[in-house]
Design an enzyme around this catalytic site. Structure first.
Site, PDB file in Angstrom:
ATOM      1  N   HIS A 210     -10.168  -5.832  16.742  1.00 32.33           N
ATOM      2  CA  HIS A 210      -9.595  -6.625  15.402  1.00 32.33           C
ATOM      3  C   HIS A 210      -9.647  -5.508  14.326  1.00 32.33           C
ATOM      4  O   HIS A 210      -8.830  -5.953  13.153  1.00 32.33           O
ATOM      5  CB  HIS A 210     -10.662  -7.654  15.084  1.00 32.33           C
ATOM      6  CG  HIS A 210     -11.610  -6.983  14.287  1.00 32.33           C
ATOM      7  ND1 HIS A 210     -13.025  -6.151  15.291  1.00 32.33           N
ATOM      8  CD2 HIS A 210     -12.454  -6.940  13.113  1.00 32.33           C
ATOM      9  CE1 HIS A 210     -13.674  -6.058  14.193  1.00 32.33           C
ATOM     10  NE2 HIS A 210     -13.474  -6.238  13.018  1.00 32.33           N
TER      11      HIS A 210
HETATM   12  C1  UD1 Z   1     -13.179  -8.608   8.325  1.00 38.79           C
HETATM   13  C2  UD1 Z   1     -14.102  -7.533   7.835  1.00 38.79           C
HETATM   14  C3  UD1 Z   1     -14.685  -6.552   9.028  1.00 38.79           C
HETATM   15  C4  UD1 Z   1     -15.317  -7.361  10.116  1.00 38.79           C
HETATM   16  C5  UD1 Z   1     -14.400  -8.495  10.568  1.00 38.79           C
HETATM   17  C6  UD1 Z   1     -15.027  -9.450  11.559  1.00 38.79           C
HETATM   18  C7  UD1 Z   1     -13.236  -6.937   5.657  1.00 38.79           C
HETATM   19  C8  UD1 Z   1     -12.420  -5.716   4.967  1.00 38.79           C
HETATM   20  N1  UD1 Z   1     -13.293  -6.550   6.984  1.00 38.79           N
HETATM   21  O1  UD1 Z   1     -12.164  -8.249   8.912  1.00 38.79           O
HETATM   22  O2  UD1 Z   1     -15.386  -5.498   8.504  1.00 38.79           O
HETATM   23  O3  UD1 Z   1     -15.503  -6.456  10.948  1.00 38.79           O
HETATM   24  O4  UD1 Z   1     -14.184  -9.317   9.245  1.00 38.79           O
HETATM   25  O5  UD1 Z   1     -14.113 -10.149  12.009  1.00 38.79           O
HETATM   26  O6  UD1 Z   1     -13.670  -7.597   5.116  1.00 38.79           O
HETATM   27  N2  UD1 Z   1      -8.569 -15.526   9.897  1.00 38.79           N
HETATM   28  C9  UD1 Z   1      -8.738 -16.850  10.462  1.00 38.79           C
HETATM   29  N3  UD1 Z   1      -9.701 -17.861  10.554  1.00 38.79           N
HETATM   30  C10 UD1 Z   1     -10.946 -17.147   9.885  1.00 38.79           C
HETATM   31  C11 UD1 Z   1     -11.049 -16.057   9.117  1.00 38.79           C
HETATM   32  C12 UD1 Z   1      -9.877 -15.136   9.170  1.00 38.79           C
HETATM   33  O7  UD1 Z   1      -7.561 -17.277  11.136  1.00 38.79           O
HETATM   34  O8  UD1 Z   1     -11.892 -17.845   9.810  1.00 38.79           O
HETATM   35  C13 UD1 Z   1      -7.414 -14.923   9.882  1.00 38.79           C
HETATM   36  C14 UD1 Z   1      -7.091 -14.542   8.183  1.00 38.79           C
HETATM   37  O9  UD1 Z   1      -6.106 -15.258   7.956  1.00 38.79           O
HETATM   38  C15 UD1 Z   1      -6.447 -13.202   8.367  1.00 38.79           C
HETATM   39  C16 UD1 Z   1      -7.308 -12.449   9.581  1.00 38.79           C
HETATM   40  O10 UD1 Z   1      -7.948 -13.457  10.492  1.00 38.79           O
HETATM   41  O11 UD1 Z   1      -5.120 -13.024   8.779  1.00 38.79           O
HETATM   42  C17 UD1 Z   1      -8.151 -11.194   9.027  1.00 38.79           C
HETATM   43  O12 UD1 Z   1      -9.198 -12.046   8.390  1.00 38.79           O
HETATM   44  P1  UD1 Z   1     -10.110 -11.195   7.137  1.00 38.79           P
HETATM   45  O13 UD1 Z   1     -11.392 -11.815   6.724  1.00 38.79           O
HETATM   46  O14 UD1 Z   1      -9.163 -10.684   6.320  1.00 38.79           O
HETATM   47  O15 UD1 Z   1     -10.310  -9.936   7.875  1.00 38.79           O
HETATM   48  P2  UD1 Z   1     -11.144  -9.500   9.268  1.00 38.79           P
HETATM   49  O16 UD1 Z   1      -9.813  -8.771  10.136  1.00 38.79           O
HETATM   50  O17 UD1 Z   1     -11.581 -10.554  10.083  1.00 38.79           O
END
Ligand code: UD1
Length: 367
Positions: A210
């Site tokens: 991820h």
């Molecule tokens: C975040 C953390 C990372 C952690 C990870 C665990 C930061 C910079 N990074 O990254 O350290 O290891 O979480 O997962 O904070 N999304 C969904 N549903 C959700 C949440 C997110 O679909 O409930 C999608 C968002 O729209 C986005 C992507 O997932 O497109 C990434 O989500 P985001 O929280 O920005 O970062 P992570 O990659 O999860």
């Protein structure tokens, strides 16, 4: 006197790693839990509240997705509002997410002492969003609770005062050890084995990917190609993070082989059930590297570096990178002898939750 603590969380890893502390803090402090809403969907959030029997948050910001600036900015403003409404003696954050940074910065600007759990972890790669977050949070924290000696030394090298640091261990070990036995009988294992046509889990691998640097249009096809080659020998169960899913959907050339079973993101117990029985884990997650070691499963880390270097030094985990030679490096570690050597490498994994709560209370009450 019970000190007032505002605990900020917002993502999957924060739920898992703060879960062991919340009941103790509720007992010994006046705690409010603020959920930023950085993770918000049922499979990234609600299922963890259920699986870990977490108490509901007192404040929910519902910031949702956005660019780093938009997401962090909304968290910053929301945590400031919460602290103005309910002045706390300290704010507790964990790790390296945008929720961690937004929470810590809001508190520091208001002069509220920040307690940072998992302080001092470093990848030494400033291009990673998590590295920026953890360095900044460490430098605006008053109390730095580090997982191990390596992290403590990183902080000292950056000029943090010795008295501000305490080594308390890692709370991901608490949750993994507490739930792994109970997770064993879960239906997911039989379903995965059936779908991959395996008689048992001895050749099964579990994979998660991820991180920002591994989900680009350049990096992800390379990783998929590597996984497909590994899966020719060892079939893979692959719960796909939403960020990774979105990129895979944009890259028709990066198709997973039928021996790589894509699954939706899994709840904690289902993940632990697979982790507890598989041959090895392939991952770029931070938390899972420790959870794997805690339950005795070797982790092959899809990165060139790791914040959890003590597990590499101990021989429990190994770095295989995410480059062209991923499959070759992974396969070299998946044979019976190597797998057994990693499994049986001695490495003390202690629960940290109680120690962390004691340290927080000692620091806030001076007792
Ligand atoms: C975040 C953390 C990372 C952690 C990870 C665990 C930061 C910079 N990074 O990254 O350290 O290891 O979480 O997962 O904070 N999304 C969904 N549903 C959700 C949440 C997110 O679909 O409930 C999608 C968002 O729209 C986005 C992507 O997932 O497109 C990434 O989500 P985001 O929280 O920005 O970062 P992570 O990659 O999860």
């Amino acid at each position: 006197m019970r000190p007032r603590i505002l605990t900020v969380l917002g993502t999957r890893p924060e739920l898992v790693k703060l879960a062991p502390l919340l009941p103790g803090l509720d007992q010994r402090a006046e705690q409010r839990v603020l959920h930023t809403g950085q993770h918000y969907s049922a499979e990234m959030d609600a299922v963890f509240f259920r699986d870990l029997s977490l108490r509901p948050p007192d404040v929910a910001l519902q910031v949702g997705s956005g660019s780093h600036a938009v997401q962090t900015g909304a968290i910053l403003a929301g945590v400031e509002r919460a602290l103005l409404e309910w002045p706390a003696q300290a704010l507790l954050v964990l790790g390296d997410t945008n929720s961690t940074l937004g929470g810590a910065l809001a508190a520091a600007k208001l002069g509220v002492p920040v307690i940072h759990l998992e302080a001092g972890c470093r990848s030494f790669l400033r291009e990673q969003p998590e590295e920026i977050n953890r360095v900044l949070v460490d430098h605006c924290a008053t109390h730095l609770l580090a997982p191990d000696e390596v992290a403590r030394r990183n902080l000292l090298r950056e000029g943090i005062a010795e008295g501000a640091i305490a080594v308390v261990g890692s709370t991901s070990v608490d949750a993994a050890l507490r739930y792994v036995e109970g997770a064993r009988g879960r239906r997911i294992v039989g379903e995965v084995l059936d779908r991959l046509g395996l008689p048992d889990a001895r050749r099964l691998l579990l994979c998660t990917v991820h991180r920002a640097e591994n989900t680009t249009a350049e990096a992800l096809p390379r990783i998929v190609a590597g996984l497909n080659r590994v899966a020719a020998e060892y079939p893979i169960a692959f719960p796909v993070h939403p960020r990774t899913r979105a990129m895979l959907d944009k890259l028709p050339g990066a198709a997973l082989s039928p021996r790589v079973l894509a699954l939706p993101p899994l709840g904690y117990l289902d993940l632990l059930a697979l982790l507890g029985c598989c041959r090895a884990l392939l991952t770029d997650s931070g938390g899972l590297q420790e959870e794997a070691a805690a339950v005795g499963t070797p982790a092959l880390v899809l990165r060139r570096e790791t914040e959890w270097s003590y597990l590499i030094t101990a021989g429990k985990n190994a770095l295989v990178g995410a480059g062209e030679d991923l499959a070759e490096r992974a396969l070299a570690l998946l044979g019976d002898a190597e797998n057994e050597r990693m499994r049986s490498a001695p490495c003390a994994m202690e629960r940290a939750g109680e120690r962390a709560v004691d340290e927080v209370m000692r620091r806030l009450l001076g007792a």
